[in-house]
Write a protein that holds these residues in place. Sequence first.
Motif, PDB file in Angstrom:
ATOM      1  N   CYS A 173       0.847  -1.194   0.000  1.00  0.00           N
ATOM      2  CA  CYS A 173       0.000   0.000   0.000  1.00  0.00           C
ATOM      3  C   CYS A 173       0.880   1.240   0.000  1.00  0.00           C
ATOM      4  CB  CYS A 173      -0.907  -0.003   1.235  1.00  0.00           C
ATOM      5  SG  CYS A 173      -2.141  -1.317   1.225  1.00  0.00           S
ATOM      6  N   LYS A 174       0.250   2.397   0.074  1.00  0.00           N
ATOM      7  CA  LYS A 174       1.005   3.639   0.142  1.00  0.00           C
ATOM      8  C   LYS A 174       1.778   3.713   1.462  1.00  0.00           C
ATOM      9  CE  LYS A 174      -2.414   6.025  -2.690  1.00  0.00           C
ATOM     10  NZ  LYS A 174      -3.485   7.048  -2.729  1.00  0.00           N
ATOM     11  N   PRO A 175       2.874   4.479   1.516  1.00  0.00           N
ATOM     12  CA  PRO A 175       3.683   4.538   2.741  1.00  0.00           C
ATOM     13  C   PRO A 175       2.885   5.021   3.941  1.00  0.00           C
ATOM     14  CG  PRO A 175       4.823   5.602   0.912  1.00  0.00           C
ATOM     15  CD  PRO A 175       3.436   5.307   0.433  1.00  0.00           C
ATOM     16  N   ILE A 176       3.180   4.427   5.098  1.00  0.00           N
ATOM     17  CA  ILE A 176       2.654   4.951   6.362  1.00  0.00           C
ATOM     18  C   ILE A 176       3.690   5.958   6.862  1.00  0.00           C
ATOM     19  CG2 ILE A 176       2.083   4.396   8.750  1.00  0.00           C
ATOM     20  CD1 ILE A 176       1.015   1.717   7.803  1.00  0.00           C
ATOM     21  N   LEU A 177       3.343   7.220   6.796  1.00  0.00           N
ATOM     22  CA  LEU A 177       4.316   8.279   7.047  1.00  0.00           C
ATOM     23  C   LEU A 177       4.627   8.459   8.521  1.00  0.00           C
ATOM     24  CD1 LEU A 177       2.966  10.858   4.449  1.00  0.00           C
ATOM     25  CD2 LEU A 177       4.820   9.208   4.178  1.00  0.00           C
ATOM     26  N   LYS A 178       3.658   8.139   9.375  1.00  0.00           N
ATOM     27  CA  LYS A 178       3.903   8.283  10.805  1.00  0.00           C
ATOM     28  C   LYS A 178       2.986   7.340  11.563  1.00  0.00           C
ATOM     29  CE  LYS A 178       4.145  11.664  14.566  1.00  0.00           C
ATOM     30  NZ  LYS A 178       4.046  13.080  14.949  1.00  0.00           N
ATOM     31  N   VAL A 179       3.515   6.753  12.654  1.00  0.00           N
ATOM     32  CA  VAL A 179       2.702   5.905  13.515  1.00  0.00           C
ATOM     33  C   VAL A 179       2.943   6.298  14.962  1.00  0.00           C
ATOM     34  CG1 VAL A 179       4.464   4.086  13.707  1.00  0.00           C
ATOM     35  CG2 VAL A 179       2.036   3.512  14.042  1.00  0.00           C
ATOM     36  N   GLU A 180       1.887   6.241  15.776  1.00  0.00           N
ATOM     37  CA  GLU A 180       2.009   6.443  17.220  1.00  0.00           C
ATOM     38  C   GLU A 180       1.357   5.251  17.921  1.00  0.00           C
ATOM     39  OE1 GLU A 180       1.216  10.278  18.839  1.00  0.00           O
ATOM     40  OE2 GLU A 180       2.997  11.048  17.828  1.00  0.00           O
ATOM     41  N   TYR A 181       2.028   4.773  18.986  1.00  0.00           N
ATOM     42  CA  TYR A 181       1.641   3.545  19.692  1.00  0.00           C
ATOM     43  C   TYR A 181       1.407   3.946  21.138  1.00  0.00           C
ATOM     44  CZ  TYR A 181       2.179  -1.480  20.918  1.00  0.00           C
ATOM     45  OH  TYR A 181       1.987  -2.774  21.350  1.00  0.00           O
ATOM     46  N   LYS A 182       0.143   4.119  21.539  1.00  0.00           N
ATOM     47  CA  LYS A 182      -0.187   4.647  22.866  1.00  0.00           C
ATOM     48  C   LYS A 182      -0.987   3.627  23.670  1.00  0.00           C
ATOM     49  CE  LYS A 182       1.722   8.591  21.831  1.00  0.00           C
ATOM     50  NZ  LYS A 182       3.006   8.978  22.437  1.00  0.00           N
ATOM     51  N   THR A 183      -0.548   3.403  24.897  1.00  0.00           N
ATOM     52  CA  THR A 183      -1.155   2.372  25.741  1.00  0.00           C
ATOM     53  C   THR A 183      -2.178   2.959  26.702  1.00  0.00           C
ATOM     54  OG1 THR A 183       0.723   2.628  27.231  1.00  0.00           O
ATOM     55  CG2 THR A 183       0.829   0.841  25.630  1.00  0.00           C
ATOM     56  N   CYS A 184      -3.123   2.131  27.093  1.00  0.00           N
ATOM     57  CA  CYS A 184      -4.155   2.512  28.057  1.00  0.00           C
ATOM     58  C   CYS A 184      -4.173   1.480  29.186  1.00  0.00           C
ATOM     59  CB  CYS A 184      -5.541   2.549  27.406  1.00  0.00           C
ATOM     60  SG  CYS A 184      -5.647   3.634  25.996  1.00  0.00           S
ATOM     61  N   LYS A 185      -4.458   1.928  30.378  1.00  0.00           N
ATOM     62  CA  LYS A 185      -4.459   1.029  31.544  1.00  0.00           C
ATOM     63  C   LYS A 185      -5.649   0.079  31.503  1.00  0.00           C
ATOM     64  CE  LYS A 185      -3.158   1.352  36.382  1.00  0.00           C
ATOM     65  NZ  LYS A 185      -2.815   2.291  37.470  1.00  0.00           N
ATOM     66  N   ASN A 186      -6.789   0.576  31.054  1.00  0.00           N
ATOM     67  CA  ASN A 186      -8.020  -0.213  31.147  1.00  0.00           C
ATOM     68  C   ASN A 186      -8.576  -0.663  29.805  1.00  0.00           C
ATOM     69  OD1 ASN A 186      -8.066   0.118  33.999  1.00  0.00           O
ATOM     70  ND2 ASN A 186      -8.888   2.198  33.703  1.00  0.00           N
ATOM     71  N   SER A 187      -7.794  -0.508  28.737  1.00  0.00           N
ATOM     72  CA  SER A 187      -8.289  -0.951  27.431  1.00  0.00           C
ATOM     73  C   SER A 187      -7.110  -1.279  26.529  1.00  0.00           C
ATOM     74  CB  SER A 187      -9.169   0.125  26.791  1.00  0.00           C
ATOM     75  OG  SER A 187      -8.401   1.246  26.430  1.00  0.00           O
ATOM     76  N   GLU A 188      -7.443  -1.714  25.317  1.00  0.00           N
ATOM     77  CA  GLU A 188      -6.415  -2.051  24.336  1.00  0.00           C
ATOM     78  C   GLU A 188      -5.629  -0.801  23.948  1.00  0.00           C
ATOM     79  OE1 GLU A 188      -5.740  -5.079  22.909  1.00  0.00           O
ATOM     80  OE2 GLU A 188      -7.151  -6.002  24.315  1.00  0.00           O
ATOM     81  N   PRO A 189      -4.369  -0.964  23.505  1.00  0.00           N
ATOM     82  CA  PRO A 189      -3.603   0.206  23.075  1.00  0.00           C
ATOM     83  C   PRO A 189      -4.157   0.797  21.775  1.00  0.00           C
ATOM     84  CG  PRO A 189      -2.356  -1.788  22.657  1.00  0.00           C
ATOM     85  CD  PRO A 189      -3.561  -2.199  23.443  1.00  0.00           C
ATOM     86  N   PHE A 190      -3.878   2.067  21.570  1.00  0.00           N
ATOM     87  CA  PHE A 190      -4.232   2.761  20.332  1.00  0.00           C
ATOM     88  C   PHE A 190      -3.026   2.734  19.393  1.00  0.00           C
ATOM     89  CE2 PHE A 190      -7.516   4.640  22.978  1.00  0.00           C
ATOM     90  CZ  PHE A 190      -8.568   4.855  22.093  1.00  0.00           C
ATOM     91  N   VAL A 191      -3.260   2.358  18.146  1.00  0.00           N
ATOM     92  CA  VAL A 191      -2.247   2.501  17.099  1.00  0.00           C
ATOM     93  C   VAL A 191      -2.842   3.464  16.075  1.00  0.00           C
ATOM     94  CG1 VAL A 191      -0.923   1.373  15.280  1.00  0.00           C
ATOM     95  CG2 VAL A 191      -1.302   0.202  17.463  1.00  0.00           C
ATOM     96  N   ILE A 192      -2.219   4.628  15.940  1.00  0.00           N
ATOM     97  CA  ILE A 192      -2.753   5.695  15.081  1.00  0.00           C
ATOM     98  C   ILE A 192      -1.709   5.998  14.014  1.00  0.00           C
ATOM     99  CG2 ILE A 192      -3.641   8.062  15.043  1.00  0.00           C
ATOM    100  CD1 ILE A 192      -4.211   7.672  18.095  1.00  0.00           C
TER     101      ILE A 192
END
Length: 1180
Positions: free
Chosen positions: A306-325
Amino acid sequence: MKKFNFRKVLDGLTASSPVGSSGGGSGSGAGGGSVHPGGTAGAAGTPREEIQETLTSDYFQICKTVRHGFPYLPTALAFDPVQKILAIGTRTGAIRILGRPGVDCYCQHESGAAVLQLQFLINEGALVSACADDALHLWNLRQKRPAVLHSLKFNRERITYCHLPFQSKWLYVGTERGNTHIVNIESFILSGYVIMWNKAIELSTKTHPGPVVHLSDSPRDEGKLLIGYENGTIVFWDLRSKRADLRAYYDEAIHSVAWHHEGKQFMCSHSDGSLTLWNLKSPNRPFQTTIPHGKVQRDGKKPESCKPILKVEYKTCKNSEPFVIFSGGLSYDKPCRRPSLTIMHGKAITVLEMDHPIVDFLTLCETPYPNEFQEPYAVVVLLEKDLIVVDLTQSNFPIFENPYPIDIHESPVTCTEYFADCPPDLIPVLYSVGAKHKKQGYSNKEWPISGGAWNLGAQTYPEIIITGHADGSVKFWDASAITLQMLYKLKTSKVFEKQKVGEGKATAEIVEEDPFAIQMMYWCPESRIFCVAGVSAYVIVYKFSKHEVNTEIASLEVRLQCEVEDIITPEPETNPPFPDASSQLPSLKSLSGSTNTVACEGTMKDSIPCLSVKARPVRMPPGYQADLVIQLVWVDGEPPQQITSLAVNSAYGLVAFGNCNGLAVVDFMQKTVLLSMGTLDLYGSSDPYQRQPRSPRKSRQFAAGLTELSDSPVSLELERCKSPTSVKGSRKLSLPTDLKTDLDHVNGHCTSPTSQSCSSGKRLSSADVSRANRRGPGRPPFRKAQSAACMEISLPVTTEENRENSFSRSRSSSVSSIDRDSKEAITALYFMESFARKNDSAVSSCLWVGTGLGMVIILSLNLPASDDLRQSEPVVVSPSGTVLTLKGAVLTFACLDCMGTLTHRPYEVWRDPHSADDGDKTRKRKLVMHSPSSSQDMGDHQFAVICSEKQAKVFSLPSQTCLYVHNITETSFLLRADVVTLCNSVCLACFCANGHIMTLSLPSLRPLLDINYLPVTDMRIARTFCFTNEGQALYLSSPTEIQRLTYSQEMCDNLQDMLGDLFTPVETPEAQNRGFLKGLFGGSGQAFDREELFGEATAGKASRSLAQHIPGSGGIEGVRGAAGGVIGDLTRARIALDERGQKLGELDERTASMMASAEAFSKHAHEVMLKYKDKKWYQF
């Protein structure tokens, strides 16, 4: 204070002295004013009172105040999670810092180099910027106007990435060569510690790893640095041992890296649209690889790229699944998909489509510490033309309502108007009708960028800015106290029918793109009458009402043509002996109710307007409601020319507008055309040039004046039934592509807005030759009406002209220019109560008309004597015979009473046209004919102030004596001139094409200010610059931003109090207790001493040729020019106290650290002593 006694001046002069001009100004716009007589010493207009001028040069100073709008061409984004302020860098080297509404700061790098990256020193009140010229800058945000404290310019390497760990004073800088340098933030000096690319990679590697694209320290251990190289190499570098702990390789280029907060895993985004998850324990290959938007192949093969993923952020949460944006990564098989931000939360994948390309994004988290659960709550997404914030706490991810005025450019701005000190009730009234159109569906949480502090300040008078746009919309903004908030939006295009594809032949538009673009605006705040002129040669008059109404829109059509260039035709029978000037005259009562131009059989196809007004009843919501639409029509196959001047008066009930063909005056109360006349015919026998027609029509009588014409009503019917025999069929104007214009540059040209012709040159195609052959010798080929962004300033007459020195070219309005083109544009209009003739003993209603050749014509307005007759009796417009002259096109008029006070234009006090208690139409209008500051009678004389693009003159009326002349510029020309009030006095403010801003005293025209402020390099600045009262002005500094400035010394002095504070004292949140086991096994990050490792004592000095340290002008030095007087002293003292407090705090911390070290040493020594206390020497 200087006193001027006009009586003494005039008595000392003789009637035989010629009216001259003062010493010519230089190219800078300077020039001395002097007094010249215009009549006998005992003229009727000789003043009897001394006029005391209070303004001196001490009252004036130029200073930028604030910039509104979206940062133009954004490139970088940063956020301080403790201070809660946001910084945006741009391609032009600007930085915008935003906090709570009202906290909005603009800074500019002197180099103008693009900003590559921004890094806040979190909760320290400082910001680091990395620019495209390979320089690092440290900005001090603890002052209202940030300034650069230090700069570091790299000489041999190019900066590609920077990283500043939280609560660290050492900045990691990656370069294009693959090396990593370390900079001390306090001293801005390079450390001798360098991570060379060839040491970082394995010796067996044969290729260069590419530039550094990522740097970050491990959340688990600050002594470990993760370095990402462009070609897919990842190095985990041990800063203490100066060697690589591990290396990882991937066969796709890396764009970004993000850590898991525990420091055991990290995620990379790649150029094939994949995300890889790595574990430090097994770096040989990623333990998870996904292509989120890739199609899964049936045969189990790897999903397609696919097209390049220019930036990724990997953020964790105490009470839920982590966010990958992440941004980018969309499939190639959908090329038309809009730019998107993808949010992966557990198994749910949400794709948010954007209206513009994504420049950068940041996830806002609850904690600034990288080794804690991040708890993300919002995502800030910086687009090329917008800024949005997404709420992550709600499952449907709504966006926050943006409180900043960043949608100024929603449609390109084509014109602006600025009103300071307007009636105080206007802002709440406009807001109340505008608030009903608010959008729904926003997040119900507060705007998360809430840092800084702002108070109202001392300046509290209401200010309103109006912007006209290319799509026909008009926006009213509350600009009080240097903020900006949208009040109300008016869509002028709603009065017209939408053009369907294929229907253009019937109406023959003259603009292909943006046919509804706003060209000029005129607003009377007291009566709330609003008038716009559009690019398609129409004028709309709006009245304000608080009530919704359903009604038909009244419309008029006006024929306006320049008779001196009539089409030559062999049929003499179509040449009646009456000039077209009489085509619409007020003396014919039978026409007072007419709403359309009547034409004989065969002429309808040539008497059509450019757009179609809606014929059915239209629902109009509360606010501004269209009262009348006036359209210029095609004449003899020629399109109507664009409108160059506009004025409306609510007391008279009249609207006047002109273009390069002539002038039209319309009664919007009776909905009738009073006057539609070529410019030359306005003079009658008073034309000072006595021009002759070029068309070989011997029967034309151009010397006939308006008074004579008004006595021959039969000419009207003859003229209206005239058949243009040269054009037999309907023609749609076809627009050549080489005349298409751009928002910022009009074919590289920028000539005066009042240049002699309204025709632009173009190369004639073969299809155009036959049309040109049918024109008179002086008629230029017709032109395309300019598109949205290039209105008001006409294109040059020929395309072969030099495109250089666009604004500094000297143009003269001599007779030679008349020979070149007989069209004379109407450039200024002004309704006022004045003495129309020399013998007048009392003021009367007048319309002052200024032309592109510097001529001023006064027309008398004969209004019905009583208000009862106003709706039925006709208004008569007739020439007064008065013609005054200036050098250059006329720009503005004003009137002063005998005391030198500005006379307000007459106006009708606003009343709601659709109010419930207005059942009987007999309610009388409340008119205000003079300004409240002047006496009931105007005295026996007044002063007329007239400014052209070359000079200013003050005339005494009714004697018409020229009291003062000031030659403003010889080598350039004025773009804007306004008579404004300042400190309870009045002056003339001018903006010159060579960039000078000047003010002149009134009535004596003494120069008070002349500063070379802004060279006009762009059409946009010329089109949007405007002055207003109380020493304020604005212009569009970029297609998306409004720059406000002041020319008042008082406001410059008070500016510091009005600006918001970017830095406020906030406690840094405490780190969470890590627990005994985590502290025991979680690495040795706490014991890492960067100072010991990177300091000069251990690492040595860096090579001097590598980078050059440049001291900045920030701190106390930067404040010296920012403010004067007591406020400046207070600011300096405050900054000194802040710095002193900061140093004391650092001293306290160091003292506490030393005490802790001493205590530890004492304890350790005591343990050693106890251990060896009872041992003999031979037991050691």
